[in-house]
Design an enzyme around this catalytic site. Structure first.
Site, PDB file in Angstrom:
ATOM      1  N   HIS A 258       0.833  -1.215   0.000  1.00  0.00           N
ATOM      2  CA  HIS A 258       0.000   0.000   0.000  1.00  0.00           C
ATOM      3  C   HIS A 258       0.867   1.264   0.000  1.00  0.00           C
ATOM      4  CE1 HIS A 258      -3.963  -1.964   0.571  1.00  0.00           C
ATOM      5  NE2 HIS A 258      -3.290  -2.849   1.278  1.00  0.00           N
ATOM      6  N   ASP A 321      -1.108  -5.051   5.986  1.00  0.00           N
ATOM      7  CA  ASP A 321      -2.114  -5.875   5.305  1.00  0.00           C
ATOM      8  C   ASP A 321      -1.760  -6.082   3.834  1.00  0.00           C
ATOM      9  OD1 ASP A 321      -2.542  -3.074   5.000  1.00  0.00           O
ATOM     10  OD2 ASP A 321      -4.492  -3.485   4.096  1.00  0.00           O
ATOM     11  N   GLU A 322      -2.302  -7.157   3.299  1.00  0.00           N
ATOM     12  CA  GLU A 322      -2.306  -7.407   1.851  1.00  0.00           C
ATOM     13  C   GLU A 322      -0.956  -7.137   1.193  1.00  0.00           C
ATOM     14  OE1 GLU A 322      -6.939  -6.219   0.980  1.00  0.00           O
ATOM     15  OE2 GLU A 322      -5.503  -4.596   1.063  1.00  0.00           O
ATOM     16  N   ALA A 323       0.126  -7.576   1.855  1.00  0.00           N
ATOM     17  CA  ALA A 323       1.462  -7.345   1.287  1.00  0.00           C
ATOM     18  C   ALA A 323       1.779  -8.462   0.287  1.00  0.00           C
ATOM     19  CB  ALA A 323       2.497  -7.280   2.403  1.00  0.00           C
ATOM     20  N   HIS A 324       0.910  -8.616  -0.713  1.00  0.00           N
ATOM     21  CA  HIS A 324       1.032  -9.746  -1.647  1.00  0.00           C
ATOM     22  C   HIS A 324       2.271  -9.615  -2.535  1.00  0.00           C
ATOM     23  CE1 HIS A 324      -2.864 -10.461  -0.091  1.00  0.00           C
ATOM     24  NE2 HIS A 324      -3.504  -9.606  -0.867  1.00  0.00           N
TER      25      HIS A 324
END
Ligand code: TNX
Length: 510
Positions: A258, A321-324
């Site tokens: 992000h 979060d969501e550190a894909h």
């Protein structure tokens, strides 16, 4: 402007007495105990004074500010009532009410609010205002009588943290809009405001050592809408305003994902030294700071140092979060370097629940956002002593649509009607995380589709009061039918306050 003047109905012989417009048993969030005394109402008059103990002056001034516009009465704040009809704010140790609780007694000869702390008095004032006619929320003088419903309330919260999050990164909200939301949430005893200050689409806080973050990275927002940022002075002013409403601000810088706004602004934050293109679409999970670069940690330390210096509250939120786009081993490396930086500047960590897998210190608070059930990393953190903040997306996300035709919001987690937002229990949501391991609840409002204060109000009301009640009220009081009847009585207050709420068909609005 809706006229809120009371209509006098002549009493006709034999007619059943009208149900009282309001009662101590109607308060939202439901108090621990409330006993109505229908004949014990207290009438405010131009002679009423607000008497305040030492240390209660700030809350007394706030109460005066609430009551003056609609009544037009002077309501002077005085140290002793000296026989005058009074609302008395008293401070004194009371083991029954803890640090945020209060006791409120309304009788014909006066109102007495007692608490151990000013926080407790402030929360008691939020109950007191609901005992007055809805017209008390009007911004101009209403010519009518003002009776505080009689009875006694003893009250304190189930959980220490009742929060709201506002995503000011996807769309920017000016300081006055944030303050408006602070006032709206404070009336339901919310005590924490989490500000999501940076994401792929925009960076919203001035960082003096990296000035272009705000001036360049802050220019953009979702869909190419206008951006914006808070100077440090403006941020401090928001924090101070929140404090005056007994709300602690938790600032979030989301990382290591992000981060596109930062990485499109400063080329050196990318592994190849090239700035990535600006992005204002709503994809998630594509950006990552450069884990192997020392510059990344200089950047993080500068940001954390400056943010810690302007944040009096104990927590900094580090996202996570969501550190894909960050491989798991890199994620761990990053967290092991960053978490001690936060500690170095005297702050505790909160972050999205993905941080649970990095075994953060026991003082860290993972924020759970998934749908409940099995979450072994979160349960393991709880077993190590971390408290968990509950924000299940399918119940507590205020950006979820109410139904398929809601014009704003998303639906990836669920459609969340008013009843859904209310019908869950933080202490049984996640396997292995019980009552004593829950820090509290937070209702996040992501703003990919939210652009104005009216949009915020439409998504937050009426769901936010339900989340606040889950966080504050005893579990034993949880009952949808009773809640929906109490909630219905709140709506004339929202109308008087100018809150543009969703008229859910699940509630018989007044
Ligand atoms: C997920 S769940 C996100 C946000 C989005 C939101 C939209 C989580 C911690 N992150 O990046 O804004 O969904 O509903």
């Amino acid at each position: 402007v809706v006229s809120l003047a009371a209509v006098a109905v002549p009493a006709s012989a034999g007619a059943a007495p009208a149900a009282p417009e309001r009662s101590v048993t109607d308060v939202v969030p439901a108090p621990v105990s409330a006993k109505a005394d229908p004949r014990g109402g207290f009438r405010l008059t131009p002679a009423t004074v607000i008497s305040a103990d030492r240390g209660a002056g700030q809350v007394a001034d706030y109460l005066r500010g609430l009551l003056r516009p609609a009544t037009g009465y002077p309501l002077p704040v005085v140290p002793h009532a000296a026989g005058l009809p009074a609302i008395s704010l008293r401070l004194g140790h009371d083991t029954r009410v803890g640090t945020e609780g209060y006791e409120l007694k309304v009788a014909r000869d006066g109102v007495t609010l007692k608490a151990t702390t000013a926080d407790g008095l402030f929360e008691g004032v939020q109950s007191l205002r609901q005992l007055l006619p809805s017209a008390i929320e009007a911004k101009r003088v209403q010519h009518r009588t003002w009776t505080v419903a009689g009875g006694t309330i003893l009250d304190y919260p189930r959980f220490a943290e009742r929060g709201a999050m506002l995503d000011v990164a996807r769309h920017f909200f000016r300081p006055d809009q944030v303050k408006l939301y602070i006032d709206q949430i404070a009336q339901y005893k919310v005590n924490t405001l989490h500000l999501h200050l940076a994401d792929d689409q925009g960076w919203r806080i001035e960082i003096k050592s990296w000035p272009k973050l705000a001036t360049v990275g802050g220019k953009t927002a979702v869909d190419g809408d206008p951006g914006g940022y808070y100077t440090q002075a403006q941020y401090k002013d928001i924090v101070a305003y929140a404090a005056s409403r007994h709300i602690t601000v938790i600032p979030e810088i989301d990382m290591p994902g992000h981060t596109n706004a930062a990485q499109s602004t400063y080329a050196e934050l990318n592994c190849d030294g090239k700035a990535v293109p600006v992005r204002t679409d709503t994809e998630v999970g594509y950006s990552s700071l450069c884990i192997s670069s020392p510059i990344t940690y200089r950047f993080v330390e500068d940001v954390v140092r400056e943010l810690a210096a302007i944040t009096p509250g104990p927590y900094l939120h580090i996202g996570g979060d969501e550190a894909h786009a960050t491989p798991p081993a890199d994620y761990l490396t990053f967290e092991r370097k960053v978490q001690p930086i936060v500690a170095k500047y005297g702050k505790k960590i909160t972050g999205w629940h993905e941080i649970a897998k990095t075994a953060p210190p026991a003082s860290a608070v993972p924020q759970y956002w998934d749908f409940g059930g099995a979450a072994p990393d979160v349960a393991a953190a709880a077993a190590r002593g971390n408290k968990i903040l509950m924000s299940p997306a399918n119940y507590a996300y205020l950006d979820m649509k109410y139904n398929a035709s809601t014009p704003l919001g998303q639906d990836w987690a669920a459609l969340v009607e008013v009843k859904d937002a209310y019908n869950w229990d933080p202490a049984t949501l996640v396997d292995g995380v019980g009552e004593n391991q829950v820090a509290g609840v937070e209702a996040p409002l992501w703003t990919e589709t939210i652009r104005t204060s009216d949009d915020i109000e439409y998504m937050a009301f009426p769901r936010l009061p339900g989340i606040a009640e889950i966080g504050w009220s005893p579990k034993a009081s949880h009952n949808w039918d009773a809640y929906r009847a109490r909630l219905a009585k709140q709506s004339p207050r929202w109308t008087a306050q100018g809150i543009d709420f969703y008229r859910s068909p699940q509630v018989d609005w007044k």
